[in-house]
Design a protein around this motif. Structure first.
Motif, PDB file in Angstrom:
ATOM      1  N   SER A 376       0.819  -1.204   0.000  1.00 33.30           N
ATOM      2  CA  SER A 376       0.000   0.000   0.000  1.00 33.30           C
ATOM      3  C   SER A 376       0.857   1.261   0.000  1.00 33.30           C
ATOM      4  O   SER A 376       0.654   2.168  -0.808  1.00 33.30           O
ATOM      5  N   LYS A 377       1.863   1.298   0.902  1.00 31.53           N
ATOM      6  CA  LYS A 377       2.759   2.454   0.964  1.00 31.53           C
ATOM      7  C   LYS A 377       3.916   2.115   1.895  1.00 31.53           C
ATOM      8  O   LYS A 377       3.732   1.478   2.927  1.00 31.53           O
ATOM      9  N   HIS A 378       5.104   2.572   1.540  1.00 30.65           N
ATOM     10  CA  HIS A 378       6.269   2.284   2.378  1.00 30.65           C
ATOM     11  C   HIS A 378       7.372   3.306   2.121  1.00 30.65           C
ATOM     12  O   HIS A 378       7.345   4.042   1.130  1.00 30.65           O
ATOM     13  N   LEU A 379       8.341   3.322   3.012  1.00 29.08           N
ATOM     14  CA  LEU A 379       9.515   4.187   2.857  1.00 29.08           C
ATOM     15  C   LEU A 379      10.330   3.704   1.662  1.00 29.08           C
ATOM     16  O   LEU A 379      10.584   2.505   1.516  1.00 29.08           O
ATOM     17  N   TYR A 380      10.771   4.627   0.821  1.00 35.31           N
ATOM     18  CA  TYR A 380      11.382   4.238  -0.455  1.00 35.31           C
ATOM     19  C   TYR A 380      12.683   3.467  -0.297  1.00 35.31           C
ATOM     20  O   TYR A 380      13.091   2.744  -1.214  1.00 35.31           O
ATOM     21  N   THR A 381      13.372   3.579   0.828  1.00 31.16           N
ATOM     22  CA  THR A 381      14.632   2.845   1.024  1.00 31.16           C
ATOM     23  C   THR A 381      14.455   1.581   1.846  1.00 31.16           C
ATOM     24  O   THR A 381      15.437   0.899   2.142  1.00 31.16           O
ATOM     25  N   ALA A 382      13.233   1.251   2.249  1.00 36.55           N
ATOM     26  CA  ALA A 382      13.017   0.117   3.156  1.00 36.55           C
ATOM     27  C   ALA A 382      13.005  -1.206   2.401  1.00 36.55           C
ATOM     28  O   ALA A 382      12.391  -1.335   1.342  1.00 36.55           O
ATOM     29  N   PHE A 383      13.680  -2.189   2.963  1.00 38.80           N
ATOM     30  CA  PHE A 383      13.650  -3.560   2.448  1.00 38.80           C
ATOM     31  C   PHE A 383      12.483  -4.284   3.111  1.00 38.80           C
ATOM     32  O   PHE A 383      12.283  -4.172   4.315  1.00 38.80           O
ATOM     33  N   HIS A 384      11.709  -5.043   2.343  1.00 37.59           N
ATOM     34  CA  HIS A 384      10.553  -5.726   2.924  1.00 37.59           C
ATOM     35  C   HIS A 384      10.895  -7.158   3.312  1.00 37.59           C
ATOM     36  O   HIS A 384      11.428  -7.931   2.512  1.00 37.59           O
ATOM     37  N   LEU A 385      10.585  -7.496   4.556  1.00 37.46           N
ATOM     38  CA  LEU A 385      10.753  -8.853   5.071  1.00 37.46           C
ATOM     39  C   LEU A 385       9.485  -9.187   5.846  1.00 37.46           C
ATOM     40  O   LEU A 385       9.300  -8.734   6.967  1.00 37.46           O
ATOM     41  N   ASP A 386       8.607  -9.971   5.225  1.00 40.69           N
ATOM     42  CA  ASP A 386       7.315 -10.273   5.838  1.00 40.69           C
ATOM     43  C   ASP A 386       7.528 -11.138   7.075  1.00 40.69           C
ATOM     44  O   ASP A 386       8.015 -12.262   6.989  1.00 40.69           O
ATOM     45  N   ALA A 387       7.138 -10.598   8.231  1.00 46.84           N
ATOM     46  CA  ALA A 387       7.341 -11.323   9.490  1.00 46.84           C
ATOM     47  C   ALA A 387       6.553 -12.622   9.528  1.00 46.84           C
ATOM     48  O   ALA A 387       6.963 -13.588  10.182  1.00 46.84           O
ATOM     49  N   GLU A 432      -0.690  -5.637  18.460  1.00 47.94           N
ATOM     50  CA  GLU A 432      -1.162  -6.960  18.068  1.00 47.94           C
ATOM     51  C   GLU A 432      -0.442  -7.461  16.814  1.00 47.94           C
ATOM     52  O   GLU A 432      -0.009  -8.615  16.746  1.00 47.94           O
ATOM     53  N   GLU A 433      -0.280  -6.589  15.815  1.00 48.79           N
ATOM     54  CA  GLU A 433       0.367  -6.980  14.564  1.00 48.79           C
ATOM     55  C   GLU A 433       1.872  -7.129  14.722  1.00 48.79           C
ATOM     56  O   GLU A 433       2.497  -7.920  14.001  1.00 48.79           O
ATOM     57  N   ASP A 434       2.450  -6.389  15.644  1.00 52.44           N
ATOM     58  CA  ASP A 434       3.914  -6.351  15.756  1.00 52.44           C
ATOM     59  C   ASP A 434       4.501  -7.468  16.602  1.00 52.44           C
ATOM     60  O   ASP A 434       5.715  -7.516  16.814  1.00 52.44           O
ATOM     61  N   LYS A 435       3.668  -8.362  17.101  1.00 52.13           N
ATOM     62  CA  LYS A 435       4.203  -9.491  17.869  1.00 52.13           C
ATOM     63  C   LYS A 435       5.095 -10.363  16.997  1.00 52.13           C
ATOM     64  O   LYS A 435       6.106 -10.881  17.455  1.00 52.13           O
ATOM     65  N   TYR A 436       4.736 -10.512  15.739  1.00 51.28           N
ATOM     66  CA  TYR A 436       5.552 -11.305  14.834  1.00 51.28           C
ATOM     67  C   TYR A 436       6.834 -10.570  14.461  1.00 51.28           C
ATOM     68  O   TYR A 436       7.849 -11.192  14.161  1.00 51.28           O
ATOM     69  N   VAL A 437       6.778  -9.248  14.482  1.00 51.91           N
ATOM     70  CA  VAL A 437       7.992  -8.473  14.233  1.00 51.91           C
ATOM     71  C   VAL A 437       9.011  -8.735  15.335  1.00 51.91           C
ATOM     72  O   VAL A 437      10.210  -8.883  15.073  1.00 51.91           O
ATOM     73  N   ARG A 438       8.544  -8.806  16.556  1.00 52.91           N
ATOM     74  CA  ARG A 438       9.455  -9.103  17.672  1.00 52.91           C
ATOM     75  C   ARG A 438      10.063 -10.492  17.531  1.00 52.91           C
ATOM     76  O   ARG A 438      11.208 -10.725  17.916  1.00 52.91           O
ATOM     77  N   MET A 439       9.296 -11.418  16.989  1.00 48.82           N
ATOM     78  CA  MET A 439       9.855 -12.750  16.741  1.00 48.82           C
ATOM     79  C   MET A 439      10.963 -12.693  15.696  1.00 48.82           C
ATOM     80  O   MET A 439      11.965 -13.401  15.796  1.00 48.82           O
ATOM     81  N   VAL A 440      10.773 -11.853  14.683  1.00 47.25           N
ATOM     82  CA  VAL A 440      11.807 -11.688  13.660  1.00 47.25           C
ATOM     83  C   VAL A 440      13.069 -11.093  14.283  1.00 47.25           C
ATOM     84  O   VAL A 440      14.191 -11.542  14.004  1.00 47.25           O
TER      85      VAL A 440
END
Length: 733
Positions: A376-387, A432-440
């Motif tokens: 949908s939208k993201h920072l132009y320099t960010a690498f995407h890693l789906d948690a 709630e969504e960022d729990k998987y980010v912490r796992m990463v």
């Protein structure tokens, strides 16, 4: 004169560069250096006479050791001690009536008698120190405790030619309030922050300490509380404080401690087979090994670590560590205890990479939001890693990680604005969504990856902080299609052929980052559709459809747990491709309980922080509590920090199996033996479906994410065996 005293005098001569009457055997080169040193000392002396400020002292002194005649005036200027400052006003009193007065008097006597003070001044020095400590306790409403580091602070102060008690009090109170963090006690905030800094710079050493349960308060307590005066000799403390007060960095003690651990790292890791107390004793004595010749390197390395660390943590935690106006336990203080890694503000994240250059901290930003949010939208320099890939498809996730590191290195080599040695992970900003980010993040930390941080507030805060809308972009679909066509498999092909597949990086890094990230993003969507029920179910073995049933205390049958299968209490691995699945039974109605009351229960043996999965694979911050007979899961309430819902109460003798995910061992599943009625019903169901290879048999279980899984499961296993008299069975066999 002893050799020790002789060496100390020689060291003092090396520090006091201003002495003109040096030994006659100094060569011409040494005399030239001394003359040059006298120039800045004379300049500093003249500036002090004119009433200079800290900035002038720092520019002239450059954090160098001072001469005895300048030290007191420089320290007072650096500590903002002057007649107009009423903060350290002292009212003289000879009333020594504190409950702990005898403890104070004994410690003062010990200090003075071990210091090199003229006999005729012993009594006056003792009275001065005792009066200052007594007044400070009354004014600050604090209680003196033995070993709190206060008495050690006076060790360098009593060498100064202070004019009266009020001046001595101002020096002590200023150092204590300005440079000693509050709550320097067992399990205190400063030590949790120091652990985060150590984890950032050396996760390997931090993990070693965590494994041995060696917390910073066990070895660094006196370092921090006395500003190293309690651990270093006087000829080290004086020049160290000279530079410290000129530098005026209240967090500098933490970076000095990092250097000490780096010095000792090799020896510490070699002590892996030693007792815990032996390692702690070795570490606590580390500052005592410093020599005058080590000071330059010691402070230079500390400055290096300080400049190579995200700076926003200072602003974030300053109030709860050093502020005297806010003594309440704030949410920020609570966040120190809860932090998985060092947090970074989104403002620092944006500014660091916009400034460019090689100095300071440069970040490689990893966007771990779900693929649809990133698209949908993201920072132009960010690498995407789906948690989500971490649990849904570990092999694809591993390939994405390889692509991440390859991309990061290429960006650094090309001097791109997207490049940086420091990894900063960013989630959505919703807990709630960022729990998987912490796992990463935990995934990278377990692999001893340096410079790992997480963006405070996530993407939601980042989007608000961005002033230039062009920094947020939406990937173009044709680029995504091209990337997928070129990359047959993000796991293996991209890993092996990353150099050939990715384009040359230039200043227009957006297309490069988007191409790699888009391939990962789209692959994660495909995987998600195929395995969306993966987390909710765990599989039974194909070879048996029998229902797990626990042995009772009366069933002492020889080799019952040896029938060609591992112990049901071992930390087994669940395969990722099981054909059958298990489901959670509905827990009984939860019970609202007070957390502190449960912690005080006499039968409670162990407690662990965890994340509890419900039937829909939603995780909740929880507590896993273990008594001698039961296992409990308390689900925390966000709106009531002291209350929790008791969602699971299980007798230990009903645990039939404990398993972990093969690719993520921190996710633990406790399976329970069902009651007799349920057994009969499920047995009938099993027989009627035994010819159906796709039959799903529900299993009663609890699943948790447990960071300290190894120690926890070991303790629970022992308690289960005791509850079932398994030790007696083993002895009889």
């Amino acid at each position: 004169m002893s050799e020790e005293n002789t060496e100390q005098n020689d060291s003092n001569l090396n520090i006091n560069h201003h002495e003109s009457n040096s030994n006659s055997n100094h060569n011409n080169n040494e005399n030239t250096i001394k003359t040059q040193d006298n120039q800045w000392i004379n300049e500093l002396r003249l500036a002090l006479e004119k009433g200079c400020d800290l900035g002038s002292i720092r520019n002239i002194g450059k954090c160098r050791p001072l001469t005895d005649d300048l030290r007191l005036r420089v320290w007072e200027t650096c500590l903002d001690i002057n007649e107009s400052n009423s903060e350290y006003k002292y009212t003289d009193s000879n009333v020594f009536d504190l409950p702990e007065q005898n403890v104070i008097r004994d410690d003062v006597s010990r200090l003075v008698h071990t210091s090199q003070i003229n006999q005729d001044m012993l009594t006056s020095k003792m009275t001065d120190i005792e009066a200052v400590i007594t007044h400070y306790c009354k004014k600050s409403n604090e209680t003196y405790e033995k070993g709190n580091g206060w008495i050690e602070i006076f060790k360098p102060l009593i060498t100064l030619e202070y004019k009266d008690r009020s001046e001595l009090y101002a020096l002590f109170a200023s150092i204590r309030n300005r440079y000693i963090p509050r709550d320097c006690e067992a399990d205190g905030m400063p030590y949790h922050l120091f652990r985060l800094l150590l984890l950032y710079h050396d996760p390997e050493l931090c993990r070693f300490f965590d494994t041995r349960k060696i917390t910073p308060d066990l070895y660094a307590h006196i370092w921090i509380r006395s500003l190293y005066a309690g651990s270093c000799s006087l000829n080290i403390t004086l020049p160290l404080w000279d530079g410290y007060f000129q530098h005026a960095d209240q967090f500098f003690a933490f970076f000095l401690a990092l250097v000490l651990l780096m010095f000792a790292k090799e020896q510490v890791l070699d002590m892996a087979d030693k007792e815990k107390n032996e390692i702690i004793n070795f570490l606590s004595k580390a500052p005592s090994n410093l020599t005058v010749d080590d000071l330059d390197d010691f402070c230079s390395l500390a400055n290096h670590y300080a400049s190579n660390t995200p700076q926003s943590f200072r602003k974030e935690f300053y109030t709860c560590l050093f502020s005297e106006t806010d003594r309440s336990f704030s949410q920020k203080a609570y966040s120190i205890y809860q932090a998985l890694c060092l947090p970074v503000s989104v403002q620092e994240l944006l500014q660091a990479n916009q400034l460019g250059g090689t100095a300071g901290v440069r970040y490689f930003i990893v966007d771990c939001r779900p693929a649809e949010q990133y698209n949908s939208k993201h920072l132009y320099t960010a690498f995407h890693l789906d948690a989500n890939l971490l649990l849904e498809d570990p092999k694809e996730f591993a390939g994405s990680v390889d692509a991440l590191f390859a991309t990061k290195q290429r960006a650094i080599d090309a001097g791109s604005t997207a490049g940086g040695e420091h990894l900063c992970f960013i989630g959505s900003g919703h807990e709630e969504e960022d729990k998987y980010v912490r796992m990463v993040v935990a995934y990278f930390l377990r692999r001893n990856t340096k410079y790992v941080s997480i963006a405070s507030g996530g993407y939601e805060m980042l989007a608000k902080a961005i002033e230039d809308p062009s920094m947020l972009i939406q990937p173009q679909q044709h680029k995504i299609s091209t990337a997928i066509h070129d990359s047959l498999s993000i796991g293996s092909t991209l890993k092996n052929n990353i150099v050939e597949k990715i384009p040359t990086i230039n200043t227009q890094t957006a297309s490069f980052i988007n191409m790699i990230s888009s391939a990962v993003k789209t692959k994660s969507i495909e995987v998600k559709e195929k395995v969306k029920d993966y987390i909710n179910y765990t599989s039974l073995t194909d070879s048996s459809h029998s229902i797990p049933k626990h042995v009772s205390k009366q069933d002492k049958v020889s080799n019952l747990y040896r029938q060609n299968q591992p112990s049901v209490f071992s930390l087994d691995e669940e395969e990722d491709d099981d054909e059958t699945t298990s489901s959670f039974r509905h827990h009984e109605t939860s019970e609202l309980v007070d957390i502190e009351s449960w912690f005080l229960r006499s039968d409670l043996l162990h407690k662990y922080e965890c994340e509890h999965f419900d039937e829909n694979d939603t995780t909740y911050p929880s507590l896993l509590l273990v008594s001698s007979t039961h296992l409990y899961i308390l689900r925390k309430l966000p709106e009531h920090k002291t209350m929790a819902n008791l969602v699971s109460r299980r007798p230990l003798n009903t645990i039939s199996k404990i398993t972990s995910k093969k690719n993520f061992p921190e996710i633990i599943t406790f399976r329970y033996a069902s009651n007799q009625a349920e057994d009969e019903e499920e047995e009938k169901s099993t027989k009627s479906n035994i010819k159906n290879a796709k039959a799903k048999i529900p299993i009663d279980c609890d699943k948790v994410y447990l960071p300290d899984a190894g120690d926890a499961i070991k303790s629970i296993k022992i308690l289960i065996m005791k509850e079932l008299n398994m030790f007696e069975i083993s002895n009889e066999n």
